[in-house]
Design a protein around this motif. Structure first.
Motif, mmCIF file in Angstrom:
data_model
loop_
_atom_site.group_PDB
_atom_site.id
_atom_site.type_symbol
_atom_site.label_atom_id
_atom_site.label_comp_id
_atom_site.label_asym_id
_atom_site.label_seq_id
_atom_site.Cartn_x
_atom_site.Cartn_y
_atom_site.Cartn_z
ATOM 1 N N ARG A 40 3.774 15.861 4.817
ATOM 2 C CA ARG A 40 4.461 14.512 4.730
ATOM 3 C C ARG A 40 3.541 13.590 4.171
ATOM 4 N NH1 ARG A 40 5.602 12.660 10.135
ATOM 5 N NH2 ARG A 40 7.168 11.406 9.182
ATOM 6 N N ALA A 41 4.185 12.749 3.376
ATOM 7 C CA ALA A 41 3.417 11.724 2.760
ATOM 8 C C ALA A 41 4.169 10.422 2.583
ATOM 9 C CB ALA A 41 3.128 12.274 1.253
ATOM 10 N N ALA A 42 3.820 9.458 1.992
ATOM 11 C CA ALA A 42 4.439 8.193 1.770
ATOM 12 C C ALA A 42 3.801 7.161 0.767
ATOM 13 C CB ALA A 42 4.444 7.394 3.129
ATOM 14 N N GLY A 43 4.801 6.457 0.136
ATOM 15 C CA GLY A 43 4.220 5.676 -0.897
ATOM 16 C C GLY A 43 5.263 4.526 -1.280
ATOM 17 N N CYS A 44 4.871 3.793 -2.235
ATOM 18 C CA CYS A 44 5.951 2.686 -2.719
ATOM 19 C C CYS A 44 6.014 2.534 -4.130
ATOM 20 C CB CYS A 44 5.165 1.254 -2.159
ATOM 21 S SG CYS A 44 4.875 1.169 -0.433
ATOM 22 N N VAL A 45 7.003 1.978 -4.499
ATOM 23 C CA VAL A 45 7.291 1.599 -5.794
ATOM 24 C C VAL A 45 6.670 0.223 -5.943
ATOM 25 C CG1 VAL A 45 9.041 1.441 -7.785
ATOM 26 C CG2 VAL A 45 9.179 3.457 -6.360
ATOM 27 N N LEU A 46 5.562 -0.036 -6.487
ATOM 28 C CA LEU A 46 5.056 -1.265 -6.293
ATOM 29 C C LEU A 46 5.526 -2.071 -7.403
ATOM 30 C CD1 LEU A 46 2.883 -3.003 -4.724
ATOM 31 C CD2 LEU A 46 1.061 -2.133 -6.211
ATOM 32 N N TRP A 47 5.981 -3.507 -7.281
ATOM 33 C CA TRP A 47 6.362 -4.433 -8.355
ATOM 34 C C TRP A 47 5.825 -5.822 -8.159
ATOM 35 C CZ3 TRP A 47 9.637 -8.270 -7.433
ATOM 36 C CH2 TRP A 47 10.124 -8.552 -6.095
ATOM 37 N N ARG A 48 6.059 -6.506 -9.327
ATOM 38 C CA ARG A 48 5.676 -7.686 -9.119
ATOM 39 C C ARG A 48 6.394 -8.537 -10.400
ATOM 40 N NH1 ARG A 48 -0.583 -7.725 -12.055
ATOM 41 N NH2 ARG A 48 0.092 -7.264 -14.057
ATOM 42 N N GLY A 107 -0.505 11.089 13.254
ATOM 43 C CA GLY A 107 0.096 10.248 14.204
ATOM 44 C C GLY A 107 0.507 8.920 13.271
ATOM 45 N N GLU A 108 0.224 8.934 11.947
ATOM 46 C CA GLU A 108 0.493 7.567 11.433
ATOM 47 C C GLU A 108 2.024 7.400 10.863
ATOM 48 O OE1 GLU A 108 -1.815 5.527 7.526
ATOM 49 O OE2 GLU A 108 -1.564 7.512 7.510
ATOM 50 N N ASP A 109 2.467 6.303 11.032
ATOM 51 C CA ASP A 109 3.767 5.770 10.830
ATOM 52 C C ASP A 109 3.889 6.031 9.353
ATOM 53 O OD1 ASP A 109 6.387 4.368 11.406
ATOM 54 O OD2 ASP A 109 5.220 3.139 9.956
ATOM 55 N N THR A 110 5.303 6.229 8.763
ATOM 56 C CA THR A 110 5.320 6.382 7.380
ATOM 57 C C THR A 110 5.208 5.192 6.513
ATOM 58 O OG1 THR A 110 7.688 6.476 7.617
ATOM 59 C CG2 THR A 110 6.697 8.542 7.420
ATOM 60 N N LEU A 111 5.436 3.921 7.123
ATOM 61 C CA LEU A 111 5.451 2.633 6.394
ATOM 62 C C LEU A 111 4.028 2.462 6.387
ATOM 63 C CD1 LEU A 111 6.421 0.239 4.872
ATOM 64 C CD2 LEU A 111 7.198 -0.723 7.103
ATOM 65 N N ALA A 112 3.521 2.363 7.547
ATOM 66 C CA ALA A 112 1.874 2.224 7.526
ATOM 67 C C ALA A 112 0.961 2.962 6.606
ATOM 68 C CB ALA A 112 1.263 2.331 8.990
ATOM 69 N N ALA A 113 1.358 4.432 6.479
ATOM 70 C CA ALA A 113 0.783 5.120 5.484
ATOM 71 C C ALA A 113 0.971 4.694 4.016
ATOM 72 C CB ALA A 113 1.204 6.537 5.709
ATOM 73 N N ALA A 114 2.398 4.239 3.605
ATOM 74 C CA ALA A 114 2.785 3.751 2.497
ATOM 75 C C ALA A 114 1.767 2.519 2.111
ATOM 76 C CB ALA A 114 4.209 3.437 2.438
ATOM 77 N N LEU A 115 1.756 1.667 3.168
ATOM 78 C CA LEU A 115 1.085 0.468 2.751
ATOM 79 C C LEU A 115 -0.472 0.739 2.731
ATOM 80 C CD1 LEU A 115 2.952 -1.902 5.074
ATOM 81 C CD2 LEU A 115 3.236 -1.585 2.577
ATOM 82 N N ARG A 116 -0.977 1.574 3.342
ATOM 83 C CA ARG A 116 -2.490 2.192 3.321
ATOM 84 C C ARG A 116 -2.651 2.799 1.953
ATOM 85 N NH1 ARG A 116 -4.424 6.654 3.672
ATOM 86 N NH2 ARG A 116 -2.602 7.655 4.862
ATOM 87 N N SER A 136 8.168 9.785 1.852
ATOM 88 C CA SER A 136 8.954 8.555 2.209
ATOM 89 C C SER A 136 8.265 7.434 1.124
ATOM 90 C CB SER A 136 8.798 8.305 3.475
ATOM 91 O OG SER A 136 9.244 9.306 4.343
ATOM 92 N N TYR A 137 9.583 6.755 0.690
ATOM 93 C CA TYR A 137 9.051 5.651 -0.259
ATOM 94 C C TYR A 137 9.798 4.228 0.091
ATOM 95 C CZ TYR A 137 6.963 8.354 -4.061
ATOM 96 O OH TYR A 137 6.104 9.215 -4.830
ATOM 97 N N TRP A 138 9.180 3.200 -0.345
ATOM 98 C CA TRP A 138 9.714 1.774 -0.158
ATOM 99 C C TRP A 138 9.471 1.057 -1.299
ATOM 100 C CZ3 TRP A 138 7.909 4.547 3.844
ATOM 101 C CH2 TRP A 138 8.619 4.620 5.164
ATOM 102 N N ALA A 139 10.168 0.049 -1.544
ATOM 103 C CA ALA A 139 10.153 -0.963 -2.657
ATOM 104 C C ALA A 139 9.129 -1.840 -1.866
ATOM 105 C CB ALA A 139 11.387 -1.661 -3.008
#
Length: 137
Positions: free
Chosen positions: A10-18, A48-57, A88-91
């Protein structure tokens, strides 16, 4: 019983934009020298890490930037090193920060969506650009 080889990593990340200085968007891509690839910032969850917390980290660790998470993007599933992987990804809009090269990521590039699409190594990462575009409409 499922073998460890079939339990997804399990992993998490973001499509980072500006917002680009002259209008439009810029997408942040990271270069990982270990794989010599260009991708969106992402990484494995800690126990034990939440996916959104992991993505932001992971965004902060890999790009040096803080960000404001937005819409949830599609979860990407593929095989890596013979094991299933689920990311799992977030904008996420970059808010502040500065990149410092490190052992995992030696370069970042802020690119137009078209240039990012051309630079990304994996097709699955290009599809996330379409999802970001739809989420920001």
């Amino acid at each position: 019983m499922t073998s460890d080889a079939e339990v997804p990593v399990r992993a998490a990340g973001c499509v980072l934009w500006r917002r680009a200085p002259v209008g439009g968007l810029e997408i942040c891509l990271v270069h990982r020298p270990k794989y010599d690839d260009w991708s969106h910032p992402k990484g494995k969850l800690k126990p034990g890490e939440d996916t959104l917390a992991a993505a932001l980290r992971e965004v902060h660790e890999e790009t040096g930037h803080d960000c404001a998470p937005g819409a949830r993007l599609p979860t990407v599933r593929y095989r890596a090193n013979g094991r299933p992987k689920e990311v799992s990804y977030w904008a996420a809009e970059a808010t502040a920060g500065e990149f410092t090269p490190n052992s995992e990521v030696d370069r970042v590039r802020w690119l137009s969506p078209a240039a990012a699409r051309a630079r990304l190594t994996q097709q699955r990462d290009r599809e996330l650009l379409d999802a970001l575009h739809a989420a920001l409409r």
